[in-house]
Structures are given as structure tokens and as C-alpha cells.
Write a protein that holds these residues in place. Structure first.
Motif, short mmCIF file in Angstrom:
data_model
loop_
_atom_site.label_atom_id
_atom_site.label_comp_id
_atom_site.label_asym_id
_atom_site.label_seq_id
_atom_site.Cartn_x
_atom_site.Cartn_y
_atom_site.Cartn_z
N THR A 154 -2.76 8.49 -15.76
CA THR A 154 -2.86 8.01 -14.37
C THR A 154 -3.66 6.72 -14.25
OG1 THR A 154 -4.79 9.46 -14.07
CG2 THR A 154 -2.64 10.34 -13.39
N LYS A 172 0.83 -1.21 0.00
CA LYS A 172 0.00 0.00 0.00
C LYS A 172 0.87 1.25 0.00
CE LYS A 172 -4.10 1.86 2.29
NZ LYS A 172 -5.04 1.72 3.45
N LYS A 173 1.90 1.21 0.81
CA LYS A 173 2.84 2.34 0.89
C LYS A 173 3.57 2.54 -0.45
CE LYS A 173 6.73 4.01 3.68
NZ LYS A 173 7.69 3.66 4.78
N GLN A 220 2.52 1.48 -3.43
CA GLN A 220 1.58 1.88 -4.47
C GLN A 220 1.26 3.37 -4.38
OE1 GLN A 220 0.64 -0.43 -6.95
NE2 GLN A 220 0.24 1.56 -7.87
N LYS A 221 1.15 3.87 -3.15
CA LYS A 221 0.89 5.30 -2.96
C LYS A 221 2.05 6.12 -3.52
CE LYS A 221 -0.45 8.72 0.51
NZ LYS A 221 -0.67 8.98 1.95
N GLN A 222 3.26 5.63 -3.26
CA GLN A 222 4.47 6.29 -3.76
C GLN A 222 4.48 6.30 -5.30
OE1 GLN A 222 8.06 4.45 -2.32
NE2 GLN A 222 9.42 5.89 -3.37
N ASP A 247 1.79 5.89 -7.35
CA ASP A 247 0.67 6.71 -7.85
C ASP A 247 1.00 8.19 -7.79
OD1 ASP A 247 -0.79 4.45 -8.35
OD2 ASP A 247 -1.97 4.54 -6.51
N ASN A 248 1.64 8.62 -6.69
CA ASN A 248 2.03 10.03 -6.54
C ASN A 248 3.06 10.43 -7.60
OD1 ASN A 248 0.34 10.41 -4.36
ND2 ASN A 248 1.93 10.07 -2.82
#
Length: 441
Positions: A430, A238-239, A241-243, A245-246
Motif C-alpha cells: 500500500t 482526490k476522488k 486517488q481515493k479510488q 488507494d481503495n
């Protein structure tokens, strides 16, 4: 001895001796051979896949540790083994048909050779009986009319050539018979080899199924620990993927701003009388294509062409590693061991061997190199599209590096359990896409 015109049907002889066309037997096994060549290629690919999975599994055997991804590799290995056995069975069936067809062809050839030999023998006997010039003349003059006399005259002129051609026919057919007989032996040997391979693969399949059952039981005993590890892993994913995606969102925003600046510059160029007309026209065409294909960040002619080429290679992109097995598919799906647990993946997880090189799947430019929770992350932009390679031990590129297809960009990371896995994702803007439908099969 004079020629007996009452006992010999000259018309039949003339017609038989003038029929010189060699009728080659058609080979009904040609279609079989083409299909078998296709199966041979599939067989080679399956054997390569199995060898690759064996190499992956052997690494974790050394560590004496089990993992859920090992079970996934085992399942895929069993599926590949079953497909390989089906392939071999199909090949054996085709070979059996080819052998029957070749045996039939050999029988027909033998009969044809016998007919040719008998025909040649008749010619020799006939030549022996009519070896003098007087005999030939009497035979010609015994004709019932001028037409038949002329036929007999022509017949004698060509008789010697016909004898040579008939002999050549016999030689050609005999050579063809030898060739077919050799083909038959080769096919029988191939059939025996395939039979041995089928027995060997069935034995290997039985062993792999037992190994899978053993792995499942061992993992069931560790279900609580696996659930705990999964929770920690999902937090890391999750961490990460957030990185990712950002980083993707930032790159898209940056390229959108550049695109807007490009449009503004184009408008100014169009008003200028000194503007390069070819460049303005090329940019205008690129903008129109970008709009038509719903591109938002690919604006230059070069980037529009790169995006189009990337799209054209859907289903043909090379794998990001030379060898590997997908152990976690794209999308939301149940966890393979823990019942009631759903796993979400915006890409695919590929397991490979320790030290494997990770490669760019298409030409482009590195837009980001960053450190993630479990290794390095590389993002490459291909015009409108971006590919992501995460969980790398080391990287050999930096931001702004131009890369080519299959160029090495880093080395896969290997965890403390000896498992070498990395994440691969594809984005259009995106929006994340399913990598499995983009990579070659």
C-alpha cells in the motif's frame, strides 16, 4: 668503381638496414572518438526528446488553448535545447582537438616517409656502386676481422629482401597518410555541420524563450480561471486517488489472505508423508525470501521471483508510453503558475500525443480495470509491486489478463482542450513510490 672502405661506415649501414620494424604512430584521438560517440548518442536522444515535445505542443496550438502543462512542456523543451547546444559545443571542442592531433600525425607521417625514401635512395645508390660480384667479395675481404666479414656476408644475402621491405614500408606509410588526410577532411566537414546545427539551435532556443514568455503572460491573465480549474481538477484527482488507494488496499488484503492460506497449506503439506518434497522446499524457500525482503503479498516462488525481477529493474523500466513528458512530478511541490498553492502527486503525470498507446512497464497480471472520474484505470500486479495507469480513453485488457513488458493495455484519453495526459503510479503493497526513479532515463 671499387668499394671505398674508408668513406663508408659499414656498421651504421648494417644497423640502419636491419631496423625493419614499422613504428605505427599512436592515435591520440582514439579517446576523443570514444567520448564523441557517447556525446553523439546523447545528442540523438535529446533531438528525439525535442521532436516528441514539438509533436505534443503542436496539438494544443491547433486548439488555440493554453494550459499550465503546455508551459511545463515548453520549460522542459528549453532545458533539452540548452543541453543539446552544450552537447554540440562539446563535440566541436573535441573535433577541434582531433583535427589538431590528426594534422600533427600527418606532419609526422610526412617526415617519416621522407626519411624512409632517403634511406631507400641510399640503398639504391649503394647497390649501384657495388653491382658486381668482385666488388662484393672485395668488400667482404676488406673486413678488419672474421665477425665483421660475416656481418658483411649476411648483409649482402639479405640486402635484396631489405630493399623490398623498405619499399613496402614506404607504401604502407603513404597509404596511412592518405587515410589520415581523408579522416581530416571528414572531421572538418563534421565540424562545419555541427557549427550550422549550433547556430540553428541557438536561433530555435531564442524563439522558444520568447514563446515561453508569451505563454507565461497569457496564463497570468487567466490566473483566476486557472485557479478555478485547478480546484475542480484537484477534486477530481482526490476522488481518483481515493479510488486507486481503495483498490490497492483491497488487492493487498486479498493477497494477504491468500498468503495466509498458502502458509496453512504448506504447514499441512510438511506434515504429510505423501507431500511433494521439491514443492514443499520451493515454497519454504519462497517464504523465507519473502520474509527477508519484507514481502507481505508475494508468497509463491513465481511471485517472489517476479517481485525480485521488478526490483532488479529499478531505473530500467520502460516508459508507459513511447513518447511523453512528465508535467507533474511525484510528491508535494508548488504549483508552477499559482503562487502559494501546493500540489500533491502520488505518482507522475505524463503528457503525450493524442491516440498514444499506454503500455505495461513490466510483466504481471491485471488486478483491476475500473472507470475513474476522467477515464479508465488499470492496475497491474507484479508480485509485491503494483503499477497504476489512469486517465485512459479505452482499455484492451481485463481483470486476470496476464501481460508482458511493453504490452499495450489501452489508449490515452484526450480532453476537450486537446491535452493528452495520464497518471502513472507504482506501489509496493500500500506504499506509493516515486516512479521517476524506477523508469529508464
Amino acid at each position: 668503381m671499387l668499394f671505398d672502405t674508408h668513406k663508408i661506415n659499414i656498421s651504421t649501414l648494417v644497423l640502419s638496414f636491419f631496423a625493419m620494424t614499422v613504428i605505427l604512430l599512436s592515435c591520440p584521438c582514439e579517446g576523443f572518438a570514444q567520448d564523441r560517440n557517447k556525446l553523439e548518442k546523447q545528442k540523438a536522444k535529446l533531438e528525439k526528446e525535442i521532436a516528441s515535445m514539438n509533436a505534443i505542443l503542436n496539438e494544443t496550438k491547433k486548439t488555440k488553448k493554453m494550459s499550465s502543462s503546455e508551459l511545463q512542456v515548453l520549460k522542459k523543451k528549453i532545458a533539452s535545447r540548452q543541453n543539446l547546444i552544450k552537447n554540440i559545443t562539446s563535440q566541436m571542442g573535441m573535433l577541434n582537438n582531433e583535427i589538431k592531433s590528426t594534422q600533427k600525425s600527418i606532419g609526422e607521417l610526412c617526415k617519416e616517409i621522407e626519411v624512409l625514401k632517403e634511406s631507400y635512395a641510399q640503398m639504391l645508390r649503394y647497390a649501384q656502386r657495388n653491382r658486381t660480384a668482385t666488388d662484393k667479395l672485395l668488400f667482404i675481404f676488406a673486413a678488419k676481422d672474421y665477425k665483421e666479414a660475416y656481418q658483411r656476408y649476411v648483409f649482402f644475402r639479405q640486402f635484396g629482401d631489405m630493399q623490398k621491405k623498405k619499399l613496402q614500408q614506404i607504401k604502407e606509410k603513404t597509404n596511412e597518410l592518405a587515410k589520415r588526410t581523408n579522416e581530416l577532411e571528414v572531421k572538418k566537414t563534421s565540424q562545419e555541420t555541427l557549427l550550422k546545427q549550433e547556430i540553428k539551435n541557438n536561433e530555435a532556443l531564442a524563439k522558444e524563450k520568447k514563446e515561453k514568455e508569451k505563454t507565461v503572460k497569457n496564463l497570468q491573465k487567466k490566473e483566476k480561471q486557472i485557479a478555478k480549474d485547478l480546484k475542480n481538477k484537484q477534486a477530481q484527482v482526490k476522488k481518483l486517488q481515493k479510488q486507486i488507494d481503495n483498490a490497492i488496499a483491497a488487492e493487498v488484503q486479498k493477497q494477504k489472505q491468500l498468503a495466509e492460506a498458502k502458509k496453512k497449506k504448506m504447514a499441512e503439506q510438511a506434515k504429510s508423508s505423501t507431500a511433494n518434497k521439491k514443492e514443499v522446499e520451493a515454497n519454504k524457500t519462497a517464504m523465507e525470501t519473502a520474509k527477508k525482503k519484507n514481502y507481505t503479498i508475494a508468497t509463491t516462488p513465481e511471485e517472489v521471483a517476479l517481485s525480485s525481477n521488478f526490483e532488479a529493474n529499478k531505473g530500467k523500466l520502460p516508459w508507459p508510453s513511447a513518447t511523453g513528458v512528465v508535467v507533474s512530478q511525484y510528491g508535494v511541490h508548488p504549483h508552477p503558475e499559482i503562487k502559494g498553492t501546493q500540489v500533491e502527486n502520488k505518482g507522475i503525470d505524463i503528457r503525450t500525443t493524442k491516440g498514444s498507446a499506454i503500455r505495461a512497464v513490466f510483466a504481471g497480471e491485471v488486478s483491476r480495470v475500473a472507470k475513474g472520474p476522467s477515464g479508465m484505470v488499470v492496475i497491474i500486479r507484479h508480485g509485491e509491486y503494483m503499477t497504476v495507469y489512469a486517465n485512459l480513453q479505452s482499455v484492451s485488457v481485463k481483470t486476470g489478463t496476464k501481460v508482458s513488458t511493453k504490452q499495450t493495455i489501452g489508449i490515452v484519453n484526450t480532453n476537450e482542450d486537446g491535452v493528452s495526459e495520464f497518471k502513472f503510479q507504482i506501489f509496493k503493497g500500500t506504499h506509493h513510490l516515486n516512479p521517476s526513479v524506477w523508469l529508464s532515463k
